[in-house]
Design a protein around this motif. Structure first.
Motif, short mmCIF file in Angstrom:
data_model
loop_
_atom_site.label_atom_id
_atom_site.label_comp_id
_atom_site.label_asym_id
_atom_site.label_seq_id
_atom_site.Cartn_x
_atom_site.Cartn_y
_atom_site.Cartn_z
N GLU A 18 21.92 -12.73 -5.98
CA GLU A 18 21.88 -14.19 -5.77
C GLU A 18 20.47 -14.74 -6.00
OE1 GLU A 18 24.33 -16.50 -4.22
OE2 GLU A 18 25.62 -15.04 -5.23
N THR A 19 19.47 -13.93 -5.68
CA THR A 19 18.10 -14.45 -5.71
C THR A 19 17.16 -13.71 -6.66
OG1 THR A 19 17.55 -13.01 -3.85
CG2 THR A 19 18.19 -15.27 -3.31
N CYS A 35 11.41 -4.42 -14.25
CA CYS A 35 10.92 -4.70 -12.90
C CYS A 35 11.89 -5.63 -12.18
CB CYS A 35 9.56 -5.42 -12.95
SG CYS A 35 8.19 -4.40 -13.50
N LEU A 36 12.03 -5.40 -10.90
CA LEU A 36 12.84 -6.29 -10.07
C LEU A 36 11.97 -7.45 -9.57
CD1 LEU A 36 15.54 -6.82 -8.63
CD2 LEU A 36 14.67 -5.49 -6.70
N ALA A 37 12.39 -8.66 -9.95
CA ALA A 37 11.65 -9.86 -9.54
C ALA A 37 12.41 -10.54 -8.41
CB ALA A 37 11.47 -10.79 -10.73
N ARG A 38 12.00 -10.22 -7.18
CA ARG A 38 12.69 -10.79 -6.02
C ARG A 38 12.37 -12.27 -5.89
NH1 ARG A 38 11.55 -5.66 -4.03
NH2 ARG A 38 13.44 -4.53 -3.45
N GLY A 39 13.40 -13.05 -5.68
CA GLY A 39 13.20 -14.48 -5.48
C GLY A 39 13.12 -15.29 -6.76
N ALA A 40 13.25 -14.60 -7.91
CA ALA A 40 13.08 -15.31 -9.19
C ALA A 40 14.19 -16.32 -9.45
CB ALA A 40 13.00 -14.31 -10.33
#
Ligand SMILES: [Zn+2]
Length: 247
Positions: A18-19, A35-40
């Motif tokens: 979701e985020t 790379c995992l971009a949290r909050g993107a």
């Protein structure tokens, strides 16, 4: 988990949750890196704009050996290549070399020549006043060469002899002599244009642009065969620019 910092180009972004998004980069030192971009995906996230495809960025990430997706820290934009994104044809032609890079790059492998070819190509395309198809031909040849996939253009790719008779082009190896025959004929102008493009390391030469339809057609078939890939960017290009798979 060591923190590392590098320059990189955004090749692709895929929604993960979701985020979050998983973003794939090309970096000079680590090659292709996801790379995992949290909050993107959060509303008004500054990460979303920074991680737009084509962007050249400086990124901080937390490296862990053996992990397929690394954790992204900070991202700052070095170049958005606005001249590529603001023009439909440039954007559509520029997407092919970008996808090609994604296919030829290896994970966790130093890739400085490939990275240099990619960045020079994007910078050149952003300011290119001419036909973007010709510029894409140059960038594709330079990327193929940096990845070890350059087509044979000086000798026959079939027998190794001189390029005599009716020269053709084969997706398996490049130019072919009249005796070996290619998949399709290659004009003298197109062969000469391809040699000039492949030999120009720093910037796309203007010479040879008249043959760009023929050269692009040869290169897209060559890249598809060499990498056993049906490039999504080429399907989009055909729709946007009105080219056909044969062209
Ligand atoms: Zn031959």
């Amino acid at each position: 988990m060591p923190q590392e910092k590098t320059e990189a180009v955004v090749l692709r972004g895929v929604d993960f949750s979701e985020t979050s998004r998983v973003v794939t980069f090309l970096s000079p030192g680590r090659g292709r890196m996801a790379c995992l971009a949290r909050g993107a995906r959060r509303k008004n996230s500054p990460l979303a704009a920074a991680l737009d495809t084509f962007n050249r960025v400086e990124l901080v990430y937390y490296w862990k050996d053996g992990r397929g997706v690394q954790n992204l820290g900070e991202v700052s934009v070095l170049d958005r290549f606005a001249g590529v994104k603001s023009d439909l044809a440039r954007g559509a032609y520029g997407a092919f070399p970008l996808e090609l890079t994604l296919r030829v790059a290896h994970e966790n492998e130093p890739s400085a020549p490939l990275y240099t070819a990619l960045v020079r190509g994007l910078a050149g395309l952003a300011a290119w006043p001419g036909e973007p198809r010709h510029h894409a031909c140059w960038q594709v040849l330079r990327l193929l060469a940096a990845a070890g996939f350059a087509p044979e253009l000086d000798r026959c790719g079939g027998c190794g002899g001189a390029l005599t008779g009716r020269v053709g082009f084969s997706a398996a190896d490049g130019a072919r002599c009249g005796g070996c025959r290619g998949d399709f004929p290659l004009s003298v102008e197109a062969l000469s244009a391809m040699r000039a493009l492949l030999g120009a390391a720093v910037a796309c030469p203007e010479a040879g642009s008249a043959a760009s339809v023929e050269v692009f057609r040869a290169l897209r078939r060559y890249a598809a065969y060499q990498l056993e890939t049906d490039f999504r960017s080429l399907r989009v290009l055909d729709e946007v620019v009105g080219t056909t798979p044969g062209n």
